[in-house]
Motif scaffolding. Structure first.
Motif, PDB file in Angstrom:
ATOM      1  N   VAL A   1       0.840  -1.206   0.000  1.00 52.03           N
ATOM      2  CA  VAL A   1       0.000   0.000   0.000  1.00 52.03           C
ATOM      3  C   VAL A   1       0.868   1.246   0.000  1.00 52.03           C
ATOM      4  CG1 VAL A   1      -1.635   1.357   1.359  1.00 52.03           C
ATOM      5  CG2 VAL A   1      -1.979  -1.098   1.093  1.00 52.03           C
ATOM      6  N   MET A   2       1.872   1.269   0.851  1.00 46.22           N
ATOM      7  CA  MET A   2       2.752   2.433   0.945  1.00 46.22           C
ATOM      8  C   MET A   2       3.493   2.675  -0.366  1.00 46.22           C
ATOM      9  SD  MET A   2       6.155   3.520   1.453  1.00 46.22           S
ATOM     10  CE  MET A   2       7.077   2.209   2.271  1.00 46.22           C
ATOM     11  N   LEU A   3       4.080   1.612  -0.920  1.00 45.13           N
ATOM     12  CA  LEU A   3       4.861   1.748  -2.158  1.00 45.13           C
ATOM     13  C   LEU A   3       3.965   2.099  -3.342  1.00 45.13           C
ATOM     14  CD1 LEU A   3       7.334  -1.246  -1.710  1.00 45.13           C
ATOM     15  CD2 LEU A   3       7.838   1.192  -1.469  1.00 45.13           C
ATOM     16  N   ALA A   4       2.771   1.524  -3.401  1.00 46.92           N
ATOM     17  CA  ALA A   4       1.849   1.840  -4.493  1.00 46.92           C
ATOM     18  C   ALA A   4       1.445   3.310  -4.453  1.00 46.92           C
ATOM     19  CB  ALA A   4       0.619   0.948  -4.416  1.00 46.92           C
ATOM     20  N   THR A   5       1.199   3.820  -3.255  1.00 46.97           N
ATOM     21  CA  THR A   5       0.863   5.245  -3.117  1.00 46.97           C
ATOM     22  C   THR A   5       1.999   6.124  -3.618  1.00 46.97           C
ATOM     23  OG1 THR A   5      -0.495   4.728  -1.177  1.00 46.97           O
ATOM     24  CG2 THR A   5       0.124   7.032  -1.503  1.00 46.97           C
ATOM     25  N   VAL A   6       3.225   5.751  -3.269  1.00 45.46           N
ATOM     26  CA  VAL A   6       4.396   6.514  -3.713  1.00 45.46           C
ATOM     27  C   VAL A   6       4.534   6.468  -5.233  1.00 45.46           C
ATOM     28  CG1 VAL A   6       6.918   6.621  -3.665  1.00 45.46           C
ATOM     29  CG2 VAL A   6       5.659   6.216  -1.556  1.00 45.46           C
ATOM     30  N   VAL A   7       4.477   5.261  -5.796  1.00 46.93           N
ATOM     31  CA  VAL A   7       4.715   5.092  -7.236  1.00 46.93           C
ATOM     32  C   VAL A   7       3.660   5.841  -8.059  1.00 46.93           C
ATOM     33  CG1 VAL A   7       4.721   3.405  -9.125  1.00 46.93           C
ATOM     34  CG2 VAL A   7       5.938   2.911  -6.993  1.00 46.93           C
ATOM     35  N   VAL A   8       2.384   5.681  -7.692  1.00 45.62           N
ATOM     36  CA  VAL A   8       1.314   6.328  -8.464  1.00 45.62           C
ATOM     37  C   VAL A   8       1.384   7.848  -8.322  1.00 45.62           C
ATOM     38  CG1 VAL A   8      -1.180   6.571  -8.714  1.00 45.62           C
ATOM     39  CG2 VAL A   8      -0.195   4.324  -8.316  1.00 45.62           C
ATOM     40  N   THR A   9       1.640   8.328  -7.117  1.00 44.37           N
ATOM     41  CA  THR A   9       1.714   9.770  -6.909  1.00 44.37           C
ATOM     42  C   THR A   9       2.875  10.380  -7.684  1.00 44.37           C
ATOM     43  OG1 THR A   9       0.759   9.562  -4.690  1.00 44.37           O
ATOM     44  CG2 THR A   9       1.919  11.600  -5.191  1.00 44.37           C
ATOM     45  N   VAL A  10       4.038   9.762  -7.589  1.00 41.58           N
ATOM     46  CA  VAL A  10       5.212  10.281  -8.301  1.00 41.58           C
ATOM     47  C   VAL A  10       5.044  10.119  -9.806  1.00 41.58           C
ATOM     48  CG1 VAL A  10       7.693   9.990  -8.656  1.00 41.58           C
ATOM     49  CG2 VAL A  10       6.747   9.896  -6.350  1.00 41.58           C
TER      50      VAL A  10
ATOM     51  N   THR B   1       2.259  10.008 -11.644  1.00 42.70           N
ATOM     52  CA  THR B   1       1.220  10.856 -12.234  1.00 42.70           C
ATOM     53  C   THR B   1       1.328  12.318 -11.816  1.00 42.70           C
ATOM     54  OG1 THR B   1      -0.347  10.466 -10.413  1.00 42.70           O
ATOM     55  CG2 THR B   1      -0.366   8.901 -12.252  1.00 42.70           C
ATOM     56  N   HIS B   2       2.118  12.597 -10.781  1.00 44.59           N
ATOM     57  CA  HIS B   2       2.207  13.939 -10.187  1.00 44.59           C
ATOM     58  C   HIS B   2       0.832  14.406  -9.712  1.00 44.59           C
ATOM     59  CE1 HIS B   2       6.379  15.431 -11.451  1.00 44.59           C
ATOM     60  NE2 HIS B   2       6.320  14.144 -11.733  1.00 44.59           N
ATOM     61  N   ASN B   3      -0.031  13.443  -9.423  1.00 43.24           N
ATOM     62  CA  ASN B   3      -1.376  13.758  -8.950  1.00 43.24           C
ATOM     63  C   ASN B   3      -1.588  13.072  -7.608  1.00 43.24           C
ATOM     64  OD1 ASN B   3      -4.272  13.764  -8.507  1.00 43.24           O
ATOM     65  ND2 ASN B   3      -4.472  14.391 -10.640  1.00 43.24           N
ATOM     66  N   LEU B   4      -1.668  13.866  -6.566  1.00 42.71           N
ATOM     67  CA  LEU B   4      -1.793  13.315  -5.219  1.00 42.71           C
ATOM     68  C   LEU B   4      -3.099  12.551  -5.038  1.00 42.71           C
ATOM     69  CD1 LEU B   4      -0.552  16.484  -3.324  1.00 42.71           C
ATOM     70  CD2 LEU B   4       0.780  14.490  -3.967  1.00 42.71           C
ATOM     71  N   ALA B   5      -4.148  13.004  -5.726  1.00 41.98           N
ATOM     72  CA  ALA B   5      -5.448  12.346  -5.585  1.00 41.98           C
ATOM     73  C   ALA B   5      -5.389  10.920  -6.101  1.00 41.98           C
ATOM     74  CB  ALA B   5      -6.525  13.140  -6.322  1.00 41.98           C
ATOM     75  N   TYR B   6      -4.731  10.713  -7.250  1.00 41.22           N
ATOM     76  CA  TYR B   6      -4.617   9.361  -7.798  1.00 41.22           C
ATOM     77  C   TYR B   6      -3.857   8.448  -6.842  1.00 41.22           C
ATOM     78  CZ  TYR B   6      -6.140  11.210 -12.345  1.00 41.22           C
ATOM     79  OH  TYR B   6      -6.843  11.787 -13.350  1.00 41.22           O
ATOM     80  N   GLY B   7      -2.758   8.959  -6.302  1.00 38.32           N
ATOM     81  CA  GLY B   7      -1.953   8.143  -5.403  1.00 38.32           C
ATOM     82  C   GLY B   7      -2.707   7.737  -4.159  1.00 38.32           C
TER      83      GLY B   7
END
Length: 526
Positions: A384-393, A395-401
């Protein structure tokens, strides 16, 4: 219980009793004068100095975000001033800084390109209205559904994004820039150890002033704030967006306003949670929703773009000793005074100094414990933690992450809860009646396991299902119970259900069909 302090932070600057913030009842019991002093004037020196540092850090960020959105730099600067000042009075998180942000700027690009600035201002006002509505609907309380692993991933992603945002200032430059940046970091981390003054003046402020003086004395030809864009030379004025008040206009701006409202609230709520942890206090998330909305309405009516809480500047504020609403107000007021009346001096600040400050923020924001704990934490938590990091970085979209992180956390939780279901059985002495005992949670993730635990082909006269230690949560669970009962009855086996708790009985009575003869006849085609 005293507030927590980051490593190297001056405890002399911000020694405050934050206990009242931990319980809303204690704040409610305060008189107006006590509350005013506590939220505004209990840390005057620390807040004024921290606000000055934050104001300096806001200038290049606001200009950069304006460029991203495709608008004049003054749009971002006016927005940062207005949002910071308004949120100081209306926000629910003292010490948190709000202004124009990159996450919001990215959502404005298409609207500005296709319809122009006036539509952006209208969308900003509507965004504020939606955020106020969210506050009254108490949507800020939804933060309790965001797990710690998602917050950690969010923090780490922001730290990475903050660092990556500094790379353009360190690419293709002369060695002087690297030397100045290294010197700035040295000042930031070593100055707090200087006797007496080290703990009285925020080291980021010393860094900015020192490097500016060095650049001027040595005549260094390096990039400065003035190179970022032209600073405004007039105060903002009230203006109503020049758009037609029609349904067509509403349909154009509503999708952008909704996206801005969601991303702005999400980033603000996450930032508030982080500042809560940094200061060991709690905040009013629903009040923060309303405050962000009022601030954005003000920004739109003063010619500014939408904004929200800023994690980087909030961390700078906390680490520089800022704690109360005064620090945010100071940041906004000083920002406006500097860009309007002291623009010539502000323009001389080398970007290397501000890069050093933001690198400090990046290092201080990143949760280094999350790396050390990878082996100790469960695999699902790490994913969960790593997926949040990868998606946020990525896409540069905090909402997606955050959305991906919350979704994965929910899936892992549902899967884990599904394992807490045990169904045992025993046959009576005559071999004609079997009693099943269900222990645990029956819902969409465990419904198949529930059905699979029963042997429908066993020749029996009667089956007893004991649900005294079970709970049915949703219509999927009810459908599973219906399936079990109806299958047994088709085999000529009588079914008796015992011990169902009141909550489970309510949902089963409402949605179940096994005890409704007409519904069963329809299912069986009679």
């Amino acid at each position: 219980m005293p507030a927590k302090f980051a490593e190297g932070e001056s405890k002399d600057v911000a020694v405050l009793d934050f206990a009242p913030f931990r319980t809303g009842s204690r704040i409610a019991a305060m008189t107006f004068s006590q509350k005013l002093r506590f939220e505004w004037f209990s840390n005057i020196r620390g807040d004024l100095l921290a606000g000055l540092v934050v104001a300096l850090a806001l200038i290049p960020e606001a200009i950069a975000f304006s460029i991203i959105a495709g608008v004049d730099p003054k749009v971002g600067l006016y927005a940062s001033f207005c949002i910071a000042v308004v949120i100081a009075f209306t926000g629910g998180r003292p010490g948190m800084i709000s202004a124009a942000t990159g996450a919001m700027a990215l959502l404005m690009v298409t609207l500005v390109r296709e319809h122009g600035l006036e539509y952006l201002l209208a969308a900003t006002v509507l965004c504020g209205v939606l955020q106020i509505a969210a506050g009254y609907l108490k949507l800020g309380s939804l933060m309790r559904f965001v797990s710690r692993s998602v917050v950690t991933g969010f923090v780490n992603a922001l730290a990475i994004l903050i660092f990556m945002a500094q790379l353009p200032e360190l690419t293709g430059v002369t060695w002087h820039v690297y030397a100045m940046t290294a010197a700035g970091l040295g000042i930031i981390y070593l100055f707090p150890y200087v006797p007496v003054v080290g703990k009285a003046i925020p080291s980021p402020l010393v860094c900015i002033l020192t490097l500016t003086a060095v650049a001027l004395l040595l005549g260094l030809d390096i990039r400065s704030v003035a190179d970022m864009g032209e600073l405004p030379d007039t105060l903002p004025v009230f203006l109503w967006p020049d758009v037609a008040l029609t349904l067509e206009t509403l349909l154009i701006i509503l999708p952008y306003s909704a996206a801005l409202a969601v991303v702005g609230l999400l980033e603000s709520m996450m930032t508030a949670t982080i500042v809560d942890d940094l200061t060991d206090t709690c905040s009013d998330k629903n009040r923060e929703c309303k405050g962000q909305g009022i601030a954005n309405i003000g920004a739109g009516l003063m010619g500014g773009m939408a904004g929200c809480a800023m994690i980087g500047q909030s961390v700078i504020n906390v680490k520089s000793g800022g704690r109360t609403r005064l620090s945010c107000l100071t940041a906004g007021v000083v920002l406006l005074l500097m860009v309007v009346f002291l623009s010539d001096w502000v323009g001389l600040i080398p970007m290397a100094a501000l890069v050093a400050v933001m690198i400090m923020v990046s290092i201080g924001t990143f949760s280094w414990d999350s790396l050390r704990n990878l082996k100790q934490h469960p695999l699902s938590t790490n994913i969960v933690m790593l997926a949040t990091v990868v998606v946020t970085v990525g896409t540069h979209n905090l909402a997606y992450g955050v959305f991906v992180g919350v979704l994965l956390a929910a899936m892992f939780f549902a899967n884990k809860m599904a394992h807490y279901l045990h169904i045992g059985s025993e046959l009576d002495a005559g071999g004609r009646q079997r009693s099943y005992r269900v222990v645990g949670q029956v819902f969409f993730s465990s419904a198949d396991k529930f059905v699979a635990a029963f042997d429908f082909k066993e020749a029996l006269d009667k089956v007893v299902i004991d649900l005294g230690r079970a709970h049915f949560w949703d219509i999927t669970a009810v459908a599973a119970l219906d399936k079990v009962v109806i299958k047994f009855r088709r085999e000529g086996t009588a079914v008796e259900i015992l011990g169902m708790n009141q909550a489970s009985a309510t949902i089963v009575d409402r949605f179940g069909v096994h005890d409704k003869p007409q519904a069963i006849d329809q299912l069986m085609g009679h």
